[in-house]
Design a protein around this motif. Structure first.
Motif, PDB file in Angstrom:
ATOM      1  N   PRO A  10       0.790  -1.215   0.000  1.00  0.00           N
ATOM      2  CA  PRO A  10       0.000   0.000   0.000  1.00  0.00           C
ATOM      3  C   PRO A  10       0.831   1.277   0.000  1.00  0.00           C
ATOM      4  O   PRO A  10       0.371   2.312  -0.449  1.00  0.00           O
ATOM      5  N   SER A  11       2.056   1.217   0.502  1.00  0.00           N
ATOM      6  CA  SER A  11       2.870   2.434   0.528  1.00  0.00           C
ATOM      7  C   SER A  11       3.368   2.804  -0.858  1.00  0.00           C
ATOM      8  O   SER A  11       3.965   3.842  -1.044  1.00  0.00           O
ATOM      9  N   TYR A  39      -0.719   6.290  -3.955  1.00  0.00           N
ATOM     10  CA  TYR A  39      -1.294   7.458  -3.303  1.00  0.00           C
ATOM     11  C   TYR A  39      -2.621   7.769  -3.974  1.00  0.00           C
ATOM     12  O   TYR A  39      -2.946   7.218  -5.021  1.00  0.00           O
ATOM     13  N   SER A  86       0.435   6.915   1.776  1.00  0.00           N
ATOM     14  CA  SER A  86       0.494   5.920   2.846  1.00  0.00           C
ATOM     15  C   SER A  86       1.873   5.841   3.470  1.00  0.00           C
ATOM     16  O   SER A  86       2.240   4.829   4.045  1.00  0.00           O
ATOM     17  N   ASN A 136      -1.400  14.887   8.795  1.00  0.00           N
ATOM     18  CA  ASN A 136      -1.328  13.433   8.716  1.00  0.00           C
ATOM     19  C   ASN A 136      -2.723  12.830   8.768  1.00  0.00           C
ATOM     20  O   ASN A 136      -3.651  13.430   9.330  1.00  0.00           O
ATOM     21  N   LYS A 137      -2.861  11.634   8.202  1.00  0.00           N
ATOM     22  CA  LYS A 137      -4.118  10.903   8.299  1.00  0.00           C
ATOM     23  C   LYS A 137      -4.322  10.519   9.759  1.00  0.00           C
ATOM     24  O   LYS A 137      -3.389  10.045  10.413  1.00  0.00           O
ATOM     25  N   GLY A 197      -4.879   8.333  12.778  1.00  0.00           N
ATOM     26  CA  GLY A 197      -4.843   6.922  13.142  1.00  0.00           C
ATOM     27  C   GLY A 197      -4.074   6.000  12.223  1.00  0.00           C
ATOM     28  O   GLY A 197      -3.671   4.932  12.630  1.00  0.00           O
ATOM     29  N   ARG A 198      -3.885   6.356  10.981  1.00  0.00           N
ATOM     30  CA  ARG A 198      -3.163   5.498  10.039  1.00  0.00           C
ATOM     31  C   ARG A 198      -1.975   6.279   9.525  1.00  0.00           C
ATOM     32  O   ARG A 198      -1.973   7.461   9.528  1.00  0.00           O
ATOM     33  N   GLY A 199      -0.980   5.664   9.023  1.00  0.00           N
ATOM     34  CA  GLY A 199       0.155   6.392   8.480  1.00  0.00           C
ATOM     35  C   GLY A 199      -0.222   7.172   7.239  1.00  0.00           C
ATOM     36  O   GLY A 199      -1.192   6.861   6.570  1.00  0.00           O
ATOM     37  N   GLY A 200       0.550   8.179   6.958  1.00  0.00           N
ATOM     38  CA  GLY A 200       0.363   8.893   5.712  1.00  0.00           C
ATOM     39  C   GLY A 200       0.131  10.372   5.891  1.00  0.00           C
ATOM     40  O   GLY A 200      -0.363  10.823   6.914  1.00  0.00           O
TER      41      GLY A 200
END
Length: 149
Positions: A64-65, A68, A86, A123-124, A126-129
């Motif tokens: 997923p990283s 985008y 991500s 930043n998002k 709770g999740r990375g990104g």
């Protein structure tokens, strides 16, 4: 009139002009003033280039990283664009400072702030990104086919 679209793009340099052309084509078809379209397309290109360069975790697995997302909304008199990746996100609240005029890096967020009316960089939850969103009031050509009445 409302138009929106969302793209899930690979973190590759070739994705940047693809997103830019789609935005320009949408705005031209809708009848948005070319100067406004140009400003938004440059801001989008900068946000996408940042996602391509910084938006991955550096994994070689292509997970997923390695992608985008770009979402654009033309709604009434405003266009809102969001670019989310991500990657690791911003380590702290980003400081947007003017870059040296001859700098080859570090000018993207500053350009976005100059070209858009409102900008949110963060930043998002709770999740990375990272998420860069910006909007601009639209001006329409006199012959605009899709302008709200």
């Amino acid at each position: 009139m409302s138009i929106w679209w969302s793209l899930h793009l690979r973190r590759e340099a070739a994705s940047v002009p693809l997103a830019r052309r789609l935005l320009l084509g949408t705005m031209e078809t809708a009848g948005v003033d070319p100067d406004v379209s140009y400003d938004l397309s440059v801001a989008l290109s900068e946000a996408c280039a940042n996602a391509v360069e910084h938006g991955g975790a550096g994994s070689a697995g292509g997970g997923p990283s390695e992608a985008y997302r770009v979402t654009a909304y033309l709604d009434g008199e405003k266009c809102r664009i969001e670019v989310a990746d991500s990657g690791p996100g911003f380590p702290h609240r980003p400081q947007v400072r003017p870059a040296q005029s001859d700098a080859e890096h570090g000018r993207g967020l500053c350009l976005i702030r100059e070209l858009a009316d409102h900008v949110h960089i963060g930043n998002k939850p709770g999740r990375g990104g990272a998420v860069v969103s910006f909007d601009k009031m639209l001006k329409w050509r006199e012959d605009a086919p899709l302008v709200a009445v």
